[in-house]
Design an enzyme around this catalytic site. Structure first.
Site, mmCIF file in Angstrom:
data_model
loop_
_atom_site.group_PDB
_atom_site.id
_atom_site.type_symbol
_atom_site.label_atom_id
_atom_site.label_comp_id
_atom_site.label_asym_id
_atom_site.label_seq_id
_atom_site.Cartn_x
_atom_site.Cartn_y
_atom_site.Cartn_z
ATOM 1 N N GLY A 1 -32.034 -19.360 -117.598
ATOM 2 C CA GLY A 1 -32.646 -18.302 -118.230
ATOM 3 C C GLY A 1 -33.055 -18.853 -119.701
ATOM 4 O O GLY A 1 -32.119 -19.232 -120.484
ATOM 5 N N VAL B 1 -33.055 -21.853 -109.396
ATOM 6 C CA VAL B 1 -31.855 -22.357 -109.229
ATOM 7 C C VAL B 1 -31.488 -21.654 -107.917
ATOM 8 O O VAL B 1 -31.267 -20.408 -107.461
ATOM 9 C CB VAL B 1 -30.737 -21.770 -110.423
ATOM 10 C CG1 VAL B 1 -29.530 -22.106 -109.898
ATOM 11 C CG2 VAL B 1 -31.468 -22.301 -111.455
ATOM 12 N N HIS C 1 -44.067 -12.706 -155.487
ATOM 13 C CA HIS C 1 -44.424 -14.135 -155.132
ATOM 14 C C HIS C 1 -43.602 -14.900 -156.086
ATOM 15 O O HIS C 1 -43.072 -14.623 -157.281
ATOM 16 C CB HIS C 1 -45.814 -14.390 -155.818
ATOM 17 C CG HIS C 1 -46.125 -15.700 -155.599
ATOM 18 N ND1 HIS C 1 -46.628 -16.640 -154.666
ATOM 19 C CD2 HIS C 1 -46.427 -16.774 -156.851
ATOM 20 C CE1 HIS C 1 -46.890 -17.766 -155.111
ATOM 21 N NE2 HIS C 1 -46.676 -17.877 -156.091
ATOM 22 N N GLY D 1 -13.335 6.433 -119.247
ATOM 23 C CA GLY D 1 -13.428 7.841 -119.001
ATOM 24 C C GLY D 1 -14.621 7.955 -117.710
ATOM 25 O O GLY D 1 -15.344 7.300 -117.505
ATOM 26 N N ARG E 1 -29.475 -8.481 -117.873
ATOM 27 C CA ARG E 1 -28.129 -7.420 -118.070
ATOM 28 C C ARG E 1 -28.600 -6.346 -117.130
ATOM 29 O O ARG E 1 -29.787 -6.066 -117.148
ATOM 30 C CB ARG E 1 -27.637 -7.131 -119.174
ATOM 31 C CG ARG E 1 -27.185 -8.332 -120.312
ATOM 32 C CD ARG E 1 -26.768 -7.967 -121.483
ATOM 33 N NE ARG E 1 -25.722 -6.910 -121.439
ATOM 34 C CZ ARG E 1 -24.360 -7.704 -121.342
ATOM 35 N NH1 ARG E 1 -24.145 -8.961 -121.398
ATOM 36 N NH2 ARG E 1 -23.173 -6.695 -121.336
ATOM 37 N N GLY F 1 -34.156 -16.693 -121.799
ATOM 38 C CA GLY F 1 -34.425 -15.590 -122.615
ATOM 39 C C GLY F 1 -33.728 -15.643 -124.080
ATOM 40 O O GLY F 1 -33.349 -16.629 -124.497
ATOM 41 N N GLU G 1 -35.933 -21.734 -116.380
ATOM 42 C CA GLU G 1 -36.601 -20.509 -116.364
ATOM 43 C C GLU G 1 -37.382 -20.256 -115.040
ATOM 44 O O GLU G 1 -38.004 -21.148 -114.773
ATOM 45 C CB GLU G 1 -37.307 -20.484 -117.636
ATOM 46 C CG GLU G 1 -38.020 -19.004 -117.682
ATOM 47 C CD GLU G 1 -37.113 -17.836 -117.492
ATOM 48 O OE1 GLU G 1 -37.382 -17.107 -116.569
ATOM 49 O OE2 GLU G 1 -36.126 -17.585 -118.239
#
Length: 475
Positions: A189, A246, A452, A123, A280, A191, A212
């Site tokens: 990375g 990198v 508990h 779309g 992202r 993360g 990282e």
């Protein structure tokens, strides 16, 4: 004049789009949902990145690999001995695919049950809320709506000189389909995605190295909690190298050669597979025409107000396309809130109380502000922490790693944030989220009776610790 007219059209069928479309249909709105993803069988596979190649399949692999690791390393303490244990990667991947297929198929049935016009295709928004619909199996046409909701999600960032082929150099999609355990697995990375997928293949026997670029590990959480998590990952033999930039990667003779700088010298490493997990970005390409009236931010996201309205009349945007955390549950709640706003109700989402989770072992979960954020904002606060090692349930389970930390306003005692590193952190961070949504205090959590023995008693004791009155630790 368009071929079809609707009250609302959702472009994108991920967690935000499908949840919003279902809610809109529940509210009596004539609803269309457009999503172009197909499964391996060629059938429609709504659910977005999360369901197909993100949250759900990664959790399936995390659980499979965790069972394998526990059998090998942890069960002897319980008196359980298992010899000759092996892992069938094909069967593990097939189980993951079945989980995904069951959920995507379930969504298609939900669309039918709610009388949503679902189109498996693309779309694109034009001016005056005209949507060009291009089905995967028929000719394109134009549909219009009183409201259009953009919910196209996000795509992985790429980095220079590292070309993803999803055979040797992988993004999140390729990392879910590795056909055998690599001897050496590199990850760019450290993360959420890097840690989760690194954990999967490390448990299955790979030597895993994470690179990282930042100097601080997990900067989104408190420094002391990050240290707790990092210490545990090192025990699991995850080689996490901070401050590493990198510069490139190339494939040769079935191996990946990675070049990087650690802040002092240039280095090279060779891996069987390399995962690129550097974040992202909003999937806005070809989503809206230049004359649609939809403005973007400097970061390339769609500009929206507090209620997800864009600059174009009756056009909304949600999820990874807009400000706020790129999380499936945040997108879902925004989609529902927008649907309710369109229907004349008071749709709302509080971005300050959206929980985050990393599904490693131990899990990491947090909500609200960190100590560093409170200090930067000159907010006076008190903190309380409690270790799982002091809980009876944690010790009985043989999984008492980590702790709970709670932050509260120094004057009002209102809850400002919570960080949890430990088993099932994802499940009981919700208790603190609920309390924060009701503007609750640390005292409120401290006064609630917790069963508990449970792991959630650590939340109770951490709340008590804010006032230096924890029962099961020295204050």
């Amino acid at each position: 004049m368009s071929d079809k007219e609707f009250d609302v059209i959702f472009i994108g069928g991920g967690p935000g789009g499908y949840a919003g479309a279902i809610r809109a249909a529940q509210l009596g709105l004539k609803t269309m949902l457009i999503d172009d993803r197909k499964g391996d069988d060629g059938k429609p596979a709504p659910g977005g990145t999360c369901l197909n190649v993100g949250c759900i399949p990664s959790k399936a692999l995390l659980d499979s690999s965790k069972h394998f690791h526990h059998i090998q390393h942890d069960y002897t303490a319980h008196g359980i001995t298992a010899d000759g244990v092996s892992i069938d990667i094909d069967k593990m991947l097939e189980r993951k695919r079945k989980v995904v297929k069951q959920l995507t198929g379930g969504l298609v049935q939900l669309f039918k049950a709610n009388k949503i016009e679902f189109v498996n295709g693309r779309g694109k928004l034009f001016s005056d809320r005209q949507v060009e619909v291009t089905p995967n199996d028929s000719e394109k046409y134009t549909a219009t709506a009183k409201h259009v909701v953009l919910a196209a999600g996000s795509v992985p960032f790429s980095i220079p000189n590292v070309e993803v082929d999803n055979e040797y150099i992988l993004d999140n999609v390729g990392a879910l389909e590795i056909p055998e355990v690599p001897q050496r697995f590199g990850v760019i990375g450290a993360g959420v995605i890097g840690l989760e997928m690194g954990s999967v293949w490390s448990r299955l026997g790979a030597e895993v190295v994470l690179f990282e670029a930042l100097d601080d590990f997990l900067p989104a959480i408190d420094r002391d909690m990050a240290k707790v998590a990092q210490r545990e990952f090192r025990k699991q033999k995850l080689d996490i190298r901070m401050g590493c930039k990198v510069s490139g990667a190339e494939v040769s003779d079935g191996k990946v050669k990675l070049s990087y700088n650690d802040g002092q010298d240039d280095h090279e490493e060779v891996f069987d597979r390399l995962l690129v997990a550097v974040g992202r970005k909003a999937a806005t390409d070809n989503l809206a025409s230049d004359d649609s009236g939809v403005d973007r931010t400097d970061r390339g996201q769609i500009k929206v107000d507090a209620h997800c309205r864009t600059s174009a009349e009756n056009v909304w945007a949600i999820g990874d396309l807009v400000r706020g955390p790129m999380l499936a549950h945040k997108a879902s709640e925004e989609g529902i809130a927008v649907a309710e706003s369109i229907a004349g109700q008071a749709g709302h989402i509080n971005l300050e109380t959206v929980p985050w989770v990393i599904y490693t072992d131990p899990e990491i979960a947090w909500v609200g502000k960190t100590e560093a954020q409170l200090e930067d904002e000159d907010i006076e606060y008190r903190s309380g922490a409690f270790p799982f090692a002091a809980t009876g349930r944690g010790l009985a389970m043989g999984n008492a790693v980590g702790q709970v930390k709670i932050l509260a306003d120094a004057e009002t005692d209102e809850l400002l944030g919570c960080q949890i590193v430990g088993a099932y952190a994802s499940e009981f961070i919700g208790e603190v989220v609920v309390a924060m949504e009701f503007n609750g205090s640390a005292e409120d959590l401290a006064r609630i009776v917790h069963a508990h023995p449970t792991l959630s008693e650590a939340v109770h004791e951490a709340a008590l610790s804010v006032d230096k009155r924890a029962i099961h630790k020295a204050n």
